[in-house]
Design an enzyme around this catalytic site. Structure first.
Site, PDB file in Angstrom:
ATOM      1  N   ARG A 227       0.838  -1.193   0.000  1.00 37.92           N
ATOM      2  CA  ARG A 227       0.000   0.000   0.000  1.00 37.92           C
ATOM      3  C   ARG A 227       0.882   1.255   0.000  1.00 37.92           C
ATOM      4  O   ARG A 227       1.944   1.288   0.634  1.00 37.92           O
ATOM      5  CB  ARG A 227      -0.893   0.043   1.245  1.00 37.92           C
ATOM      6  CG  ARG A 227      -2.092  -0.902   1.193  1.00 37.92           C
ATOM      7  CD  ARG A 227      -3.133  -0.459   0.169  1.00 37.92           C
ATOM      8  NE  ARG A 227      -4.295  -1.330   0.133  1.00 37.92           N
ATOM      9  CZ  ARG A 227      -4.464  -2.344  -0.720  1.00 37.92           C
ATOM     10  NH1 ARG A 227      -3.528  -2.635  -1.609  1.00 37.92           N
ATOM     11  NH2 ARG A 227      -5.572  -3.062  -0.707  1.00 37.92           N
ATOM     12  N   HIS A 275      -0.284   0.173  -9.728  1.00 39.77           N
ATOM     13  CA  HIS A 275      -1.076  -0.737  -8.870  1.00 39.77           C
ATOM     14  C   HIS A 275      -1.590  -1.921  -9.698  1.00 39.77           C
ATOM     15  O   HIS A 275      -2.801  -2.195  -9.717  1.00 39.77           O
ATOM     16  CB  HIS A 275      -2.230   0.016  -8.196  1.00 39.77           C
ATOM     17  CG  HIS A 275      -2.746  -0.665  -6.951  1.00 39.77           C
ATOM     18  ND1 HIS A 275      -3.150   0.014  -5.833  1.00 39.77           N
ATOM     19  CD2 HIS A 275      -2.920  -1.974  -6.655  1.00 39.77           C
ATOM     20  CE1 HIS A 275      -3.566  -0.835  -4.910  1.00 39.77           C
ATOM     21  NE2 HIS A 275      -3.431  -2.063  -5.396  1.00 39.77           N
TER      22      HIS A 275
END
Ligand code: NDP
Ligand code: OXD
Length: 312
Positions: A227, A275
């Protein structure tokens, strides 16, 4: 009844396939006519603030994401169990990303790419894999899979987790006391932690300064596929600039999409991906979530339930 609330995902396609897999169990989407009190399960990805309104008989929240940090911050999250995505296909994809970036940095890609651009013939032999230590932060589903795939490549492996873990061929470290010893022998740091109050901002300049120097030409390397909230991007830019880090591979960012004015885009030894390390597959996801609902309706316990107190 199952309700879908999938933002940025092909809800129609998931809905059709889940309805087929669950038939005759009813599946509805936002916009369909239904009584919120009939909804027993909700399947979510990036739910909007009103997503849970009126769902008074919810048995479980099913999370398309493996990471549930954003879901846990939802202002109106109901008090039902949260089941997260745990899936071999997802693990394989994540390990593909980790292996690609670890091997790239181990073989000093940044250095030889720069040499080629400069038409410079400069022989420098990377260390053997066994002389290079990969330290994996987070020894859960994804960390263990990555370790399992890096081991046969010959790397020396170590891990860091909240509670002690024992895996053959991997030196385990845990807790606050184990963090610095873990870092001090790590050449390539791979982050696969969940984002929690304890792990937020863990990839910072101080952490980078504790990694081992002298094995990889140019300095130690970080690979963050977990993250963006784990990292200080200002600290990464600084560390890449002053040699505290030799390179960084980043799949996740504090703000996504990564803003145009982020310095990370243009830093030579920073490898940015949007991502995409591991996507939750519709093919395997439909099988996984439909069987969770069927089993639970048949009286079996839910699996892969998030521990809200731990935050993952
Ligand atoms: P798990 O919950 O299976 O594993 C989490 C691991 O982190 C465990 O080993 C746990 O320790 C450890 N951990 C948690 N808190 C701490 C702490 N404070 N200190 C040290 N160790 C800690 O998670 P997964 O492996 O399934 O997923 C990890 C993350 O990967 C997800 O949360 C998500 O953010 C990210 N992800 C990113 C994707 C991408 O495309 N970029 C795709 C999928 C996931 P213990 O074993 O002791 O509990
Ligand atoms: C996840 C993700 O958590 O895709 O599954 O980031």
């Amino acid at each position: 009844m199952l309700l879908l609330h999938l933002s940025d995902v092909d809800e129609a396609s998931w809905g059709t396939r889940l309805a087929e897999a669950l038939a005759p169990y009813p599946v509805v989407r936002r916009g369909d006519a239904y009584d919120p009190a009939d909804i027993r399960y909700i399947f979510v990805w990036k739910p909007k603030p009103e997503a849970f309104d009126g769902l008074s008989n919810l048995k479980a929240v099913l999370s398309l994401g493996a990471g549930v940090d954003a879901l846990l911050r939802h202002p109106n999250l109901p008090d039902a169990p949260i089941v997260r995505f745990v899936d071999d296909d997802l693990s394989q994809r994540m390990s593909d990303y980790v292996v690609a970036h670890v091997t790239m940095h181990h073989r000093l890609y940044t250095r030889f790419r720069a040499d080629q651009k400069a038409k410079r013939w400069s022989q420098l032999y990377p260390p053997a894999a066994g002389q290079t230590t990969v330290g994996i932060m987070g020894m859960g589903v994804l960390g263990q899979d990555a370790a399992k795939r890096l081991l046969p490549l010959g790397f020396t492996l170590r891990s860091w987790s909240r509670t002690p873990k024992q895996m053959d061929g991997i030196e385990g470290f845990s807790g606050d006391a184990g963090f610095e010893p873990f870092l001090s022998g790590t050449d390539i740091l791979v982050n696969l932690l969940p984002l929690t109050p304890d792990t937020a901002g863990i990839l910072n300049y101080q952490t980078f300064g504790k990694l081992r120097r002298g094995v990889l030409d140019g300095g130690p390397v970080i690979v963050n596929a977990a993250r963006g909230g784990h990292q200080s991007e200002a600290d990464i830019a600084r560390a890449l600039g002053d040699g505290t880090l030799g390179a960084a591979s980043l799949d996740v960012f504090q703000v996504e999409p990564l803003p145009q004015d982020s310095p990370l885009w243009a830093i030579e030894n920073c490898y940015v991906t949007p991502h995409i390390a591991a996507i939750s597959s519709e093919r395997t996801g439909v099988v996984y979530f439909s069987s969770i609902i069927k089993n639970h309706e048949a009286g079996k316990p839910l699996i892969n339930v998030v521990d809200r107190a731990r935050g993952y």
